[in-house]
Design a protein around this motif. Structure first.
Motif, PDB file in Angstrom:
ATOM      1  N   ALA A   1       0.847  -1.199   0.000  1.00 43.59           N
ATOM      2  CA  ALA A   1       0.000   0.000   0.000  1.00 43.59           C
ATOM      3  C   ALA A   1       0.877   1.243   0.000  1.00 43.59           C
ATOM      4  O   ALA A   1       0.579   2.231  -0.671  1.00 43.59           O
ATOM      5  CB  ALA A   1      -0.940   0.001   1.196  1.00 43.59           C
ATOM      6  N   ARG A   2       1.985   1.182   0.715  1.00 46.09           N
ATOM      7  CA  ARG A   2       2.937   2.301   0.710  1.00 46.09           C
ATOM      8  C   ARG A   2       3.578   2.421  -0.675  1.00 46.09           C
ATOM      9  O   ARG A   2       3.691   3.517  -1.223  1.00 46.09           O
ATOM     10  CB  ARG A   2       3.992   2.084   1.780  1.00 46.09           C
ATOM     11  CG  ARG A   2       4.969   3.243   1.919  1.00 46.09           C
ATOM     12  CD  ARG A   2       5.797   3.150   3.191  1.00 46.09           C
ATOM     13  NE  ARG A   2       4.979   3.579   4.336  1.00 46.09           N
ATOM     14  CZ  ARG A   2       4.434   2.755   5.248  1.00 46.09           C
ATOM     15  NH1 ARG A   2       4.631   1.458   5.169  1.00 46.09           N
ATOM     16  NH2 ARG A   2       3.696   3.208   6.229  1.00 46.09           N
ATOM     17  N   GLU A   3       3.971   1.288  -1.248  1.00 46.06           N
ATOM     18  CA  GLU A   3       4.626   1.307  -2.556  1.00 46.06           C
ATOM     19  C   GLU A   3       3.733   1.899  -3.642  1.00 46.06           C
ATOM     20  O   GLU A   3       4.219   2.626  -4.514  1.00 46.06           O
ATOM     21  CB  GLU A   3       5.060  -0.108  -2.950  1.00 46.06           C
ATOM     22  CG  GLU A   3       5.832  -0.140  -4.260  1.00 46.06           C
ATOM     23  CD  GLU A   3       6.379  -1.509  -4.571  1.00 46.06           C
ATOM     24  OE1 GLU A   3       6.207  -1.959  -5.718  1.00 46.06           O
ATOM     25  OE2 GLU A   3       6.988  -2.134  -3.670  1.00 46.06           O
ATOM     26  N   ILE A   4       2.438   1.599  -3.602  1.00 51.72           N
ATOM     27  CA  ILE A   4       1.551   2.136  -4.648  1.00 51.72           C
ATOM     28  C   ILE A   4       0.962   3.489  -4.263  1.00 51.72           C
ATOM     29  O   ILE A   4       0.159   4.052  -4.997  1.00 51.72           O
ATOM     30  CB  ILE A   4       0.443   1.135  -5.042  1.00 51.72           C
ATOM     31  CG1 ILE A   4      -0.555   0.911  -3.923  1.00 51.72           C
ATOM     32  CG2 ILE A   4       1.060  -0.171  -5.541  1.00 51.72           C
ATOM     33  CD1 ILE A   4      -1.805   0.148  -4.336  1.00 51.72           C
ATOM     34  N   GLY A   5       1.363   4.006  -3.094  1.00 53.46           N
ATOM     35  CA  GLY A   5       0.988   5.353  -2.714  1.00 53.46           C
ATOM     36  C   GLY A   5      -0.327   5.512  -1.987  1.00 53.46           C
ATOM     37  O   GLY A   5      -0.855   6.618  -1.906  1.00 53.46           O
ATOM     38  N   MET A   6      -0.856   4.426  -1.412  1.00 51.24           N
ATOM     39  CA  MET A   6      -2.128   4.538  -0.703  1.00 51.24           C
ATOM     40  C   MET A   6      -1.939   4.955   0.743  1.00 51.24           C
ATOM     41  O   MET A   6      -2.877   5.360   1.405  1.00 51.24           O
ATOM     42  CB  MET A   6      -2.911   3.225  -0.796  1.00 51.24           C
ATOM     43  CG  MET A   6      -3.248   2.822  -2.226  1.00 51.24           C
ATOM     44  SD  MET A   6      -3.950   4.132  -3.250  1.00 51.24           S
ATOM     45  CE  MET A   6      -5.552   4.346  -2.503  1.00 51.24           C
TER      46      MET A   6
END
Length: 133
Positions: free
Chosen positions: A120-125
């Motif tokens: 979720a952090r990697e995809i910016g959420m």
């Protein structure tokens, strides 16, 4: 004459309704949710679930790699059960993509994006991500 006048009056209203509907569908893809929170009565756009699955499992909705997590979104069986997944299958990898994302919506409601912290952090959420901060 009368019906064309009614059509002229309705056209802007129809355009507005369509614009609002489109915004509601695209909003989760454009505006990330605050960390740990989900919007009530909202659904995440399919492309976000696909991005998350790509990160979690290489996009394999049938993933069962032996790490204790299953399906495209790598859901832990107790979490699957808590979020109502057993109505679809005994494990996420045995459920369809749509069923997995339906359960993921409930997990999001219960736990927020922290249920998938790294991806979720990697995809910016959640904060610290790549291109959606």
């Amino acid at each position: 004459m009368r019906s064309s006048a009614a059509g002229a009056l309705l056209a802007p209203l129809v355009a507005l309704v369509l614009a609002v509907a489109l915004a509601l569908v695209l909003l989760p893809a454009v505006v990330p949710l605050p960390a740990g929170r989900a919007r009530a009565a909202s659904t995440v756009a399919d492309m976000i679930w696909d991005e998350l699955a790509e990160c979690e499992s290489g996009g394999d909705w049938r993933a069962a790699t032996g790490n204790g997590y299953f399906g495209g979104l790598q859901i832990w069986p107790p979490t699957w059960e808590e979020a109502g997944g057993l109505r679809f299958a005994d494990r996420p990898d045995r459920a369809s993509r749509r069923q997995q994302t339906t359960v993921a919506e409930e997990i999001l409601h219960l736990q927020g994006w922290e249920a998938w912290p790294a991806c979720a952090r990697e995809i910016g959420m959640i904060g610290g991500g790549s291109d959606r901060d």
